[in-house]
Design an enzyme around this catalytic site. Structure first.
Site, mmCIF file in Angstrom:
data_model
loop_
_atom_site.group_PDB
_atom_site.id
_atom_site.type_symbol
_atom_site.label_atom_id
_atom_site.label_comp_id
_atom_site.label_asym_id
_atom_site.label_seq_id
_atom_site.Cartn_x
_atom_site.Cartn_y
_atom_site.Cartn_z
ATOM 1 N N GLY A 71 -48.517 10.267 36.940
ATOM 2 C CA GLY A 71 -48.414 10.648 38.359
ATOM 3 C C GLY A 71 -49.585 11.445 38.908
ATOM 4 N N ILE A 72 -49.254 12.526 39.531
ATOM 5 C CA ILE A 72 -50.257 13.366 40.198
ATOM 6 C C ILE A 72 -51.225 13.968 39.174
ATOM 7 C CG2 ILE A 72 -50.499 15.573 41.428
ATOM 8 C CD1 ILE A 72 -47.988 14.788 43.058
ATOM 9 N N ASP A 124 -45.199 21.191 24.794
ATOM 10 C CA ASP A 124 -44.092 21.434 25.716
ATOM 11 C C ASP A 124 -44.317 22.810 26.329
ATOM 12 O OD1 ASP A 124 -41.732 22.113 26.991
ATOM 13 O OD2 ASP A 124 -40.451 21.187 25.475
ATOM 14 N N TYR A 180 -35.414 23.667 42.484
ATOM 15 C CA TYR A 180 -36.800 23.213 42.634
ATOM 16 C C TYR A 180 -37.496 23.988 43.761
ATOM 17 C CZ TYR A 180 -40.601 19.793 43.332
ATOM 18 O OH TYR A 180 -41.816 19.175 43.473
ATOM 19 N N LYS A 213 -40.742 26.502 43.469
ATOM 20 C CA LYS A 213 -42.010 26.265 44.167
ATOM 21 C C LYS A 213 -42.304 27.384 45.176
ATOM 22 C CE LYS A 213 -43.059 22.323 42.141
ATOM 23 N NZ LYS A 213 -44.219 22.180 41.242
ATOM 24 N N THR A 243 -44.849 8.668 43.133
ATOM 25 C CA THR A 243 -44.889 8.831 41.671
ATOM 26 C C THR A 243 -43.488 8.563 41.131
ATOM 27 O OG1 THR A 243 -44.235 11.155 41.615
ATOM 28 C CG2 THR A 243 -46.596 10.723 41.877
HETATM 29 P P1 NDP Z 1 -44.159 13.116 37.146
HETATM 30 O O1 NDP Z 1 -42.734 13.195 36.709
HETATM 31 O O2 NDP Z 1 -44.867 11.809 37.136
HETATM 32 O O3 NDP Z 1 -45.056 14.106 36.282
HETATM 33 C C1 NDP Z 1 -44.608 15.290 35.718
HETATM 34 C C2 NDP Z 1 -45.463 15.540 34.477
HETATM 35 O O4 NDP Z 1 -45.108 16.808 33.932
HETATM 36 C C3 NDP Z 1 -45.235 14.500 33.392
HETATM 37 O O5 NDP Z 1 -46.484 14.063 32.885
HETATM 38 C C4 NDP Z 1 -44.445 15.240 32.318
HETATM 39 O O6 NDP Z 1 -44.792 14.753 31.038
HETATM 40 C C5 NDP Z 1 -44.941 16.666 32.551
HETATM 41 N N1 NDP Z 1 -43.968 17.650 32.083
HETATM 42 C C6 NDP Z 1 -42.688 17.815 32.496
HETATM 43 N N2 NDP Z 1 -42.097 18.783 31.789
HETATM 44 C C7 NDP Z 1 -43.028 19.234 30.913
HETATM 45 C C8 NDP Z 1 -43.014 20.207 29.882
HETATM 46 N N3 NDP Z 1 -41.910 20.920 29.596
HETATM 47 N N4 NDP Z 1 -44.137 20.429 29.166
HETATM 48 C C9 NDP Z 1 -45.251 19.702 29.427
HETATM 49 N N5 NDP Z 1 -45.335 18.768 30.377
HETATM 50 C C10 NDP Z 1 -44.220 18.522 31.103
HETATM 51 O O7 NDP Z 1 -44.161 13.796 38.575
HETATM 52 P P2 NDP Z 1 -45.300 14.035 39.677
HETATM 53 O O8 NDP Z 1 -46.615 13.538 39.230
HETATM 54 O O9 NDP Z 1 -44.729 13.580 40.959
HETATM 55 O O10 NDP Z 1 -45.300 15.635 39.710
HETATM 56 C C11 NDP Z 1 -46.400 16.442 39.348
HETATM 57 C C12 NDP Z 1 -46.282 17.776 40.083
HETATM 58 O O11 NDP Z 1 -46.356 17.551 41.481
HETATM 59 C C13 NDP Z 1 -44.972 18.520 39.820
HETATM 60 O O12 NDP Z 1 -45.226 19.904 39.707
HETATM 61 C C14 NDP Z 1 -44.179 18.218 41.066
HETATM 62 O O13 NDP Z 1 -43.221 19.222 41.321
HETATM 63 C C15 NDP Z 1 -45.268 18.187 42.108
HETATM 64 N N6 NDP Z 1 -44.917 17.500 43.351
HETATM 65 C C16 NDP Z 1 -44.726 16.147 43.419
HETATM 66 C C17 NDP Z 1 -44.443 15.532 44.627
HETATM 67 C C18 NDP Z 1 -44.275 14.054 44.772
HETATM 68 O O14 NDP Z 1 -43.996 13.597 45.891
HETATM 69 N N7 NDP Z 1 -44.415 13.263 43.749
HETATM 70 C C19 NDP Z 1 -44.302 16.314 45.858
HETATM 71 C C20 NDP Z 1 -44.531 17.726 45.680
HETATM 72 C C21 NDP Z 1 -44.825 18.274 44.473
HETATM 73 P P3 NDP Z 1 -43.715 14.701 29.814
HETATM 74 O O15 NDP Z 1 -42.415 14.248 30.397
HETATM 75 O O16 NDP Z 1 -44.315 13.741 28.829
HETATM 76 O O17 NDP Z 1 -43.662 16.095 29.273
#
Ligand code: NDP
Length: 269
Positions: A37-38, A80, A172, A176, A207
């Site tokens: 994702g992002i 993690d 959430y 934030k 995403t």
């Molecule tokens: P995704 O779910 O695609 O990405 C989240 C990432 O965080 C994954 O790569 C996941 O990898 C990792 N992650 C989650 N938990 C853990 C952990 N405990 N330790 C290490 N890594 C972790 O979501 P997005 O790309 O959409 O989100 C990225 C950020 O952007 C987040 O902070 C989200 O809140 C924020 N955001 C997104 C929006 C959107 O519209 N998409 C809007 C506003 C904010 P893995 O599961 O392998 O650990």
């Protein structure tokens, strides 16, 4: 790069700036959750701008694919972020292997969509632990080193949920909103030591996370688009480019802000 002198009005060359102020050449960035994702697009945009990136996450196969895709300026470490006892070791391991960290992007995050009255204490804590406590612990570990070196950039990923009331995301939004507060405090404490702290507040970006929240709820999707003047979802790379800017010398006088990258969603009616 030229600057006007305050005292003499003369134009002076500023040799502290690189030729391209948007370049991240020679910089080392840690991006949590950089496998998807992002975070993945922040990693891509940063490598394209010249940085070396280390991405983390819990799923090794996801990280391995991402690094293969990103090329030789990218590395991964399975971590993690909620395991707070691993954080000092993670930062030490990265710096031992690659040198001093210049940029930290606290991107990893999780969401929970549920009416507030149904959210349990355990669920609330789980979201806060990932999105807030872990972010603080990692930021503290990196900032200690950056402040000592008088150099560094810290980026948080906030959300529209911290800007206005979105129903069914109470934990959430709380996490934030707390991150937004932390940006101001940490910018106040660190900026005098050469470390800038800012947030990006993404609007509705396509995403896995947003698909989960939106696909099952067309009404929510429509409401989000109705108040987005640009009338479309954003792409992860839109956040990546903003992250490059905020991490680059072009943003050297920007600290303590939250930059919406949202197609106007935060100001839409
Ligand atoms: P995704 O779910 O695609 O990405 C989240 C990432 O965080 C994954 O790569 C996941 O990898 C990792 N992650 C989650 N938990 C853990 C952990 N405990 N330790 C290490 N890594 C972790 O979501 P997005 O790309 O959409 O989100 C990225 C950020 O952007 C987040 O902070 C989200 O809140 C924020 N955001 C997104 C929006 C959107 O519209 N998409 C809007 C506003 C904010 P893995 O599961 O392998 O650990």
């Amino acid at each position: 790069m030229e600057h006007q002198s305050h005292t003499t009005g003369a134009t002076v060359a500023d040799h502290s700036q690189p030729a391209n102020v948007f370049s991240l050449e020679g910089k080392l960035a840690l991006i949590t959750g950089g496998g998807t994702g992002i975070g993945l697009e922040i990693a891509r945009c940063m490598t394209e701008a010249g940085a070396t990136v280390v991405i983390t996450g819990r799923r090794e196969e996801v990280l391995r694919d991402a690094v293969e895709n990103l090329g030789e300026s990218a590395q991964y470490i399975v971590n993690d972020i909620t395991d707070l006892s691993s954080i000092d070791g993670l930062v030490a391991q990265i710096e031992a292997a690659h040198g001093p960290l210049d940029i930290l992007v606290n991107n990893a995050g999780i969401n929970l969509k549920k009416p507030a009255l149904e959210v349990t204490d355990e669920e609330f804590s789980r979201i806060l632990h990932t999105n807030l406590h872990s972010v603080f612990a990692l930021t503290r570990a990196c900032a200690a080193r950056m402040v000592a070196r008088k150099k560094g950039v810290i980026l948080m990923i906030s959300s529209m949920a911290a800007y206005y009331g979105i129903d069914r995301v109470v934990a959430y939004a709380a996490s934030k909103s707390a991150v937004e507060g932390m940006v101001k405090v940490l910018a106040s404490e660190f900026s005098g030591h050469g470390v800038r702290v800012n947030a990006i507040a993404p609007g509705f970006i396509e995403t896995e996370m947003s698909r989960k929240a939106m696909n099952s709820d067309p009404d929510r999707r429509d409401r989000a688009m109705r108040r987005t003047p640009m009338g479309a979802f954003g792409q992860p790379a839109d956040i990546g480019h903003a992250a490059v800017f905020l991490a680059s010398p072009a943003a050297r006088y920007i600290t303590g802000v939250s930059l919406p990258v949202d197609g106007g969603n935060s100001i839409g009616f």
